[in-house]
Design a protein around this motif. Structure first.
Motif, PDB file in Angstrom:
ATOM      1  N   TYR A 139       3.299   5.800  13.286  1.00 23.86           N
ATOM      2  CA  TYR A 139       2.377   6.824  13.765  1.00 23.86           C
ATOM      3  C   TYR A 139       1.585   6.303  14.969  1.00 23.86           C
ATOM      4  O   TYR A 139       1.404   7.024  15.957  1.00 23.86           O
ATOM      5  CB  TYR A 139       1.423   7.239  12.653  1.00 23.86           C
ATOM      6  N   LEU A 140       1.116   5.062  14.888  1.00 26.58           N
ATOM      7  CA  LEU A 140       0.361   4.479  16.000  1.00 26.58           C
ATOM      8  C   LEU A 140       1.208   4.401  17.265  1.00 26.58           C
ATOM      9  O   LEU A 140       0.740   4.748  18.359  1.00 26.58           O
ATOM     10  CB  LEU A 140      -0.143   3.088  15.636  1.00 26.58           C
TER      11      LEU A 140
ATOM     12  N   VAL B 198       2.440   3.883   8.973  1.00 27.46           N
ATOM     13  CA  VAL B 198       1.242   3.798   9.807  1.00 27.46           C
ATOM     14  C   VAL B 198       1.584   3.233  11.182  1.00 27.46           C
ATOM     15  O   VAL B 198       1.143   3.758  12.212  1.00 27.46           O
ATOM     16  CB  VAL B 198       0.167   2.929   9.123  1.00 27.46           C
TER      17      VAL B 198
ATOM     18  N   LEU C 228       1.784  10.370   5.476  1.00 24.01           N
ATOM     19  CA  LEU C 228       0.390  10.480   5.892  1.00 24.01           C
ATOM     20  C   LEU C 228      -0.157  11.880   5.645  1.00 24.01           C
ATOM     21  O   LEU C 228       0.496  12.878   5.932  1.00 24.01           O
ATOM     22  CB  LEU C 228       0.253  10.144   7.376  1.00 24.01           C
TER      23      LEU C 228
ATOM     24  N   LEU D  21      -8.903   6.066  15.524  1.00 23.55           N
ATOM     25  CA  LEU D  21      -8.697   4.632  15.714  1.00 23.55           C
ATOM     26  C   LEU D  21      -7.886   4.360  16.968  1.00 23.55           C
ATOM     27  O   LEU D  21      -8.158   3.392  17.705  1.00 23.55           O
ATOM     28  CB  LEU D  21      -8.001   4.040  14.482  1.00 23.55           C
TER      29      LEU D  21
ATOM     30  N   LEU E  37      -5.417   7.613   3.338  1.00 24.96           N
ATOM     31  CA  LEU E  37      -4.220   7.759   4.162  1.00 24.96           C
ATOM     32  C   LEU E  37      -3.072   8.470   3.456  1.00 24.96           C
ATOM     33  O   LEU E  37      -2.295   9.185   4.089  1.00 24.96           O
ATOM     34  CB  LEU E  37      -3.739   6.373   4.619  1.00 24.96           C
TER      35      LEU E  37
ATOM     36  N   VAL F 193      -0.340  -4.554  10.815  1.00 24.22           N
ATOM     37  CA  VAL F 193      -0.594  -3.528   9.801  1.00 24.22           C
ATOM     38  C   VAL F 193      -0.080  -4.053   8.467  1.00 24.22           C
ATOM     39  O   VAL F 193       1.114  -4.313   8.311  1.00 24.22           O
ATOM     40  CB  VAL F 193       0.106  -2.199  10.153  1.00 24.22           C
TER      41      VAL F 193
ATOM     42  N   LYS G  75      -4.162  11.341   9.470  1.00 17.58           N
ATOM     43  CA  LYS G  75      -3.828  11.468  10.885  1.00 17.58           C
ATOM     44  C   LYS G  75      -5.091  11.596  11.736  1.00 17.58           C
ATOM     45  O   LYS G  75      -5.177  11.030  12.834  1.00 17.58           O
ATOM     46  CB  LYS G  75      -2.901  12.661  11.097  1.00 17.58           C
TER      47      LYS G  75
ATOM     48  N   ASN H  22      -8.070  10.313  11.013  1.00 17.49           N
ATOM     49  CA  ASN H  22      -8.669   8.983  11.068  1.00 17.49           C
ATOM     50  C   ASN H  22      -7.910   8.057  12.012  1.00 17.49           C
ATOM     51  O   ASN H  22      -8.507   7.316  12.795  1.00 17.49           O
ATOM     52  CB  ASN H  22      -8.719   8.375   9.666  1.00 17.49           C
ATOM     53  N   LEU H  23      -6.583   8.104  11.923  1.00 20.11           N
ATOM     54  CA  LEU H  23      -5.781   7.238  12.776  1.00 20.11           C
ATOM     55  C   LEU H  23      -5.882   7.646  14.244  1.00 20.11           C
ATOM     56  O   LEU H  23      -5.882   6.790  15.134  1.00 20.11           O
ATOM     57  CB  LEU H  23      -4.322   7.246  12.315  1.00 20.11           C
ATOM     58  N   ASP H  24      -5.991   8.937  14.498  1.00 17.35           N
ATOM     59  CA  ASP H  24      -6.172   9.397  15.876  1.00 17.35           C
ATOM     60  C   ASP H  24      -7.465   8.836  16.463  1.00 17.35           C
ATOM     61  O   ASP H  24      -7.514   8.440  17.635  1.00 17.35           O
ATOM     62  CB  ASP H  24      -6.203  10.925  15.930  1.00 17.35           C
TER      63      ASP H  24
END
Length: 223
Positions: free
Chosen positions: A166-167, A163, A114, A125, A106, A139, A119, A121-123
């Protein structure tokens, strides 16, 4: 009476923990941090073991037949996350899910911004999290033991906040999100080796049922 006894146990545990913490090592202090954050006897047990994810999930558990219904839903969600986000470590714990990212996936070393891979990976998720809107997401930011405790605490909080922001920017309702930074106080791996320190620099997502999911699971369990 049962609620009173449970509350008493929690308070008594906290008194003993903080009363003797001045001579404790970093791992023991990490257990104390987790215990203070817990809200039930289950959370005390989990967090006193040094596993903050376990403590939080135990504390949010519904239990019984309702918990079994929730568990089946979490099984499905965990499978989808594992397939969609291969860079993450996905673990089913009780009635919840723990998604662990090593911080080097991350963030850059000693950074809280980030990376592009993060980004991506988080997208991935986010897609799954949006498919299961009736869950809460905690988190947690963690560091290794390098550097001062105060610096590591701040860094872990910054990373968890980054994080979470971003979510929420990708459509995850802010009301679902909770952030916590534990700094170096809750290691899951050995800090004596370089590999262990790398693993301790991590961000964990704790996915648990919200009140709506619990209510619906209770109805299913009673039918």
């Amino acid at each position: 009476m049962n609620k009173f006894r449970m509350s008493f146990l929690v308070i008594l545990s906290a008194v003993f923990i903080f009363g003797g913490c001045s001579s404790w090592n970093r791992t023991q202090k990490g257990a104390a941090v987790g215990t203070a954050a817990g809200g039930t006897a289950g959370a005390v047990i989990g967090r006193a073991s040094g596993n903050t994810a376990l403590g939080a999930i135990i504390g949010a558990a519904a239990g019984g037949a309702t918990g079994a219904v929730i568990g089946r839903q979490m099984d499905k969600q965990a499978e989808e996350i594992a397939k969609t986000v291969p860079d993450a470590k996905v673990e089913r714990v009780g009635e919840g899910i723990v998604v662990e990212f090593s911080s080097n996936i991350l963030f850059g070393f000693d950074e809280s911004n980030l990376s592009n891979d993060a980004k991506r990976n988080l997208d991935n998720l986010v897609v799954i999290l949006n498919n299961y809107p009736d869950t809460d997401i905690e988190v947690q930011g963690h560091t290794d033991s390098s550097g001062s405790e105060s610096y590591n605490q701040t860094l872990s909080e910054q990373r968890a906040r980054t994080v979470s922001s971003y979510l929420s920017g990708k459509g995850i309702a802010y009301s679902r999100l909770n952030i916590k930074g534990f700094g170096e106080l809750a290691p899951k791996y050995e800090n004596e080796s370089a590999a262990g320190r790398t693993q301790n620099r991590r961000v964990e997502f704790l996915i648990t049922a919200n009140e709506k999911m619990k209510a619906e699971a209770e109805k299913q369990a009673s039918n």
